[in-house]
Design an enzyme around this catalytic site. Structure first.
Site, PDB file in Angstrom:
ATOM      1  N   LEU A 463      34.179  40.186  47.677  1.00 53.38           N
ATOM      2  CA  LEU A 463      34.949  41.267  47.056  1.00 53.38           C
ATOM      3  C   LEU A 463      34.387  41.508  45.666  1.00 53.38           C
ATOM      4  O   LEU A 463      34.206  40.568  44.888  1.00 53.38           O
ATOM      5  CB  LEU A 463      36.432  40.879  46.959  1.00 53.38           C
ATOM      6  N   GLU A 464      34.090  42.775  45.358  1.00 55.42           N
ATOM      7  CA  GLU A 464      33.722  43.129  43.985  1.00 55.42           C
ATOM      8  C   GLU A 464      34.970  43.647  43.292  1.00 55.42           C
ATOM      9  O   GLU A 464      35.617  44.568  43.790  1.00 55.42           O
ATOM     10  CB  GLU A 464      32.661  44.233  43.974  1.00 55.42           C
ATOM     11  N   VAL A 465      35.302  43.064  42.144  1.00 54.82           N
ATOM     12  CA  VAL A 465      36.399  43.565  41.323  1.00 54.82           C
ATOM     13  C   VAL A 465      35.786  44.267  40.121  1.00 54.82           C
ATOM     14  O   VAL A 465      34.906  43.712  39.454  1.00 54.82           O
ATOM     15  CB  VAL A 465      37.337  42.418  40.900  1.00 54.82           C
TER      16      VAL A 465
END
Ligand code: T1G
Length: 710
Positions: A463-465
């Protein structure tokens, strides 16, 4: 140091292993020394008739050898010696003159499981926390404390190879079914059960184990001819799966084979010799770094000083957009984070479809027995939805997964802000639109953030935040922690077009398009990159992602970064011919009954080229790889990622960059930044300025620096 304490329970010595100051038990050199002396003492002690080994940690038995210590080994001889010392201890347990029982609750992995295998009787707790396994090949090594010898003797060669070669672990019930444990009991009576077992063995002598499996199993496991078939099949499968890039599984087969065909001692010797060799490979060093990086990320909340911030966890999720992505995000959140998930879409049929999509993820777990019926029902009840914003007042986090269009997303944001509490976070699952421009019209921009999931959400680990300039630290921490609860490895990346993963992927995909446009055969391009170690080639990936989506992303990136990222017209031409990739069964490949067949030969005439069969694979590899490496270096220097570690993990988990190479930035280090810059100059000379090495890479090479200082 005293890692072990002993209590005498009516003649049974209960040895509790509790490594001081550590969250998990691990087998360090000191631990092994202490355990060795303890064995001598217990052997001689006339008051001790039997032994039970148990852990003092709440949910961990033994996590294996100390990977930190192991990573500091400097020679194959040193590593082999370490393995031999471990084997000697395990041999002493196996040959212990009194009954030696082990009681296992929690992770029992690597050297920990190997030690357990040497014990005379194994009792395990039925807790979901209990898992038995030999993950060594995931670190590029093999089980070095007799695991390649004792496991096949206990459960048969097929079951043992199945486990060792994949480095997987089994949960309690399956481990018991396979014969890895002798008794399975609730945790509350684990200790007593183990003591009772030791007493029973003292009284009645060593227990007999019935062989599990039928005649075929006997043939394959118990005869040399049968086993030869098993080894050959295993080798073939390993070669297919790893493309020969990972030496550890093949070495494991060798160790198992030597032991079963030439005896335990020969097997142990071969095991420790191979262990030493493997420990010194670059593959192992890179895989060990990945282990360290992923464990560090489990504790990294994405901003400095996060521990001091007051943030409440996300308990209720709401989704806007119940399409493919929205449904998968909701389903994964319910499954792993066990939160309520409310889905909203334009009409009820869409909502219904979304809830069904989310539930499919739970159904799959139920089918594969990873979820029990009561838990499944409890989770299904967390899913709900509506065609309006009802229920959104309860949400702590709203994730938007609607159409990729700035105006649509801004409108959704405004609506959500009206319908939610003022503490709620708004996260957008955009892959191309800057978070800052979505947040521009926000009433509470500090609570707007990007959460970029990868498809299929339930399977992809990354997941890229993405905070924008105005996102608060609290919002980052809440999003990161929630992503982790969803089971993701989370990296925090900068708010620039493509973020990290798509940024480095795009030049690579563009180059694939340019290659096809020149007539380089589709299967040659894909094969070259799977041989490099990617799970699929770039052209297959284009078909999977969808050519419409690919073209759209390419256009956005071209607009943002200019000439360097100018795509060929291959995708546009394909789209004009009605080809969208796998989803409509027409792409660069042919699809029959939903299955991918060979490359579609009509693509070449569509693009007006003749296939250039003689293109050297090395040329194809260099062009594709260096397009990605150059962009990765540039983005890293721009600060898109916080550390090279995040960048490499993102590439490995997000696009399947070959793990054994350690990631693109690690690859640059391995090749040497100066050499990479030279090759890029050479490529630029032949193919044009898109390959010009970035100024920052050249500067780095001139200074003699690397991404990872040695
Ligand atoms: N060595 C060193 N440190 C370890 C470790 C290990 N084996 N296992 C865990 N840690 C640290 C981890 O870095 C973290 O440290 C803390 O413990 C908590 O871990 C001869 C050679 C056990 C399932 O590959 O799979 O045996 O950050 O956050 O989510 O044949 O850790 O707190 O300082 O991950 O509850 C094979 C690796 C070794 C197991 C727990 N064993 N570990 O998960 O906690 S090779 C492994 C895990 C071997 C022999 C060979 C997981 C876990 P810190 P965590 P968790």
């Amino acid at each position: 140091m005293t890692a072990f304490s002993v209590e005498n329970e009516n003649g049974i010595a209960v040895v509790t292993f509790d490594l001081p100051g550590e969250p998990v038990n691990k087998l360090t050199g000191d631990v092994m020394d202490e355990f060795g002396s303890l064995l001598s003492r217990l052997g001689e002690d006339g008051m001790v008739r039997g032994v039970v080994l148990i852990s003092g940690k709440p949910d961990n038995f033994i996590a294996g050898a100390d990977i930190e210590q192991f990573s500091r080994l400097r020679s194959a001889a040193e590593a082999s010696a370490l393995s031999r010392e471990g084997q000697e201890i395990a041999d002493r347990v196996a040959g212990f003159p009194k009954p030696f029982v082990v009681a296992i609750h929690g992770a029992c992995l690597g050297g920990g499981f190997e030690l357990a295998l040497a014990c005379h009787w194994r009792v395990i707790s039925d807790s979901p926390k209990t898992q038995l396994g030999l993950p060594e090949v995931q670190l590029g090594i093999l089980p070095g404390v007799g695991g390649t010898q004792r496991l096949p003797r206990l459960v048969g060669v097929r079951a043992a190879l199945d486990m060792i070669l994949a480095g997987k672990s089994e949960r309690a019930d399956k481990a018991y079914r396979l014969g890895m444990a002798d008794e399975i009991v609730p945790e509350s009576i684990l200790r007593q059960t183990a003591i009772a077992a030791a007493e029973r063995i003292v009284r009645n002598g060593p227990p007999r184990r019935a062989h599990k499996g039928g005649a075929q199993a006997l043939f394959l496991d118990r005869t040399p001819i049968g086993r030869r078939i098993v080894y050959a099949q295993a080798e073939k499968q390993v070669r297919e799966r790893t493309g020969g890039h990972y030496p550890a599984p093949l070495a494991s087969i060798e160790a198992v084979k030597t032991g079963l065909e030439r005896g335990l001692n020969a097997g142990l010797k071969e095991e420790s010799r191979l262990f030493g060799e493997l420990a010194m490979t670059d593959v192992s060093r890179n895989l060990v770094q990945i282990f360290f990086a992923t464990t560090a990320l489990k504790k990294d909340d994405g901003v400095p000083g996060a521990a001091a911030l007051k943030v409440s966890p996300v308990r209720r999720l709401a989704m806007v957009g119940a399409g493919f992505m929205g449904a998968a995000i909701a389903g994964t959140a319910v499954l792993n984070a066990e939160v309520e998930a409310r889905l909203k879409d334009a009409d009820l049929p869409k909502v219904g479809k979304g809830i069904r999509g989310a539930r499919r993820i739970l159904d799959d777990r139920l089918k594969r027995r990873r979820l029990k019926q009561p838990k499944y029902e409890q989770l299904v009840a967390l899913l709900s939805g509506a065609a309006d914003y009802s229920g959104f007042l309860r949400a702590d986090l709203v994730i938007e997964a609607v159409f990729e269009d700035l105006d649509v997303k801004r409108r959704v944001l405004a609506e959500v802000e009206r319908e939610t509490r003022d503490t709620a976070i708004f996260a957008t699952n955009t892959s191309t639109i800057p978070i800052g421009s979505i947040a521009a019209g926000s009433a509470r921009p500090e609570q707007v953030i990007g959460m970029h999931f990868f498809s299929p959400v339930e399977k992809m680990p990354l997941l890229e935040v993405i905070p924008h300039a105005g996102t608060s630290a609290e919002t980052v921490v809440r999003a990161v922690r929630f992503g982790r609860k969803m089971g993701k490895t989370v990296i925090v990346v900068g708010d620039s077009p493509g973020f990290w993963v798509n940024r480095i992927l795009l030049p690579y995909m563009n180059e694939a398009g340019i290659l096809v446009r020149e007539g380089v055969p589709i299967d040659l391009i894909d094969r070259t990159m799977t041989e490099y170690g990617f799970p699929v080639g770039p052209v297959t990936l284009l078909d999977e992602v969808g050519l419409d989506v690919g073209a759209k992303v390419a256009k956005v990136m071209h607009g943002a970064y200019g000439d360097r990222l100018e795509p060929s017209d291959a995708l546009e031409r394909m789209l004009a011919d009605g080809r969208q990739g796998r989803k409509n069964g027409r792409g660069f490949y042919e699809y029959r009954d939903g299955k991918k067949a060979g490359p579609d030969a009509s693509v070449y005439s569509l693009l007006g080229v003749t296939p250039q069969e003689n293109t050297p694979a090395a040329t194809v590899e260099r062009r594709l790889l260096y397009a990605m490496l150059n962009e990765a270096a540039m983005a890293a220097h721009e600060g898109v990622i916080r550390t090279p570690r995040d960048g490499d993990i993102g590439a490995i988990f997000g696009i399947g960059y070959p793990a054994f190479r350690g990631g693109p930035l690690r690859t640059i280090d391995t090749l040497g930044p100066a050499r990479v810059a030279d090759t890029l100059r050479e490529l630029a000379g032949i193919y044009g300025h898109r390959f010009r090495p970035s100024a920052s890479l050249v500067a780095m090479a001139d200074r003699g620096e690397k991404f990872y200082p040695e």
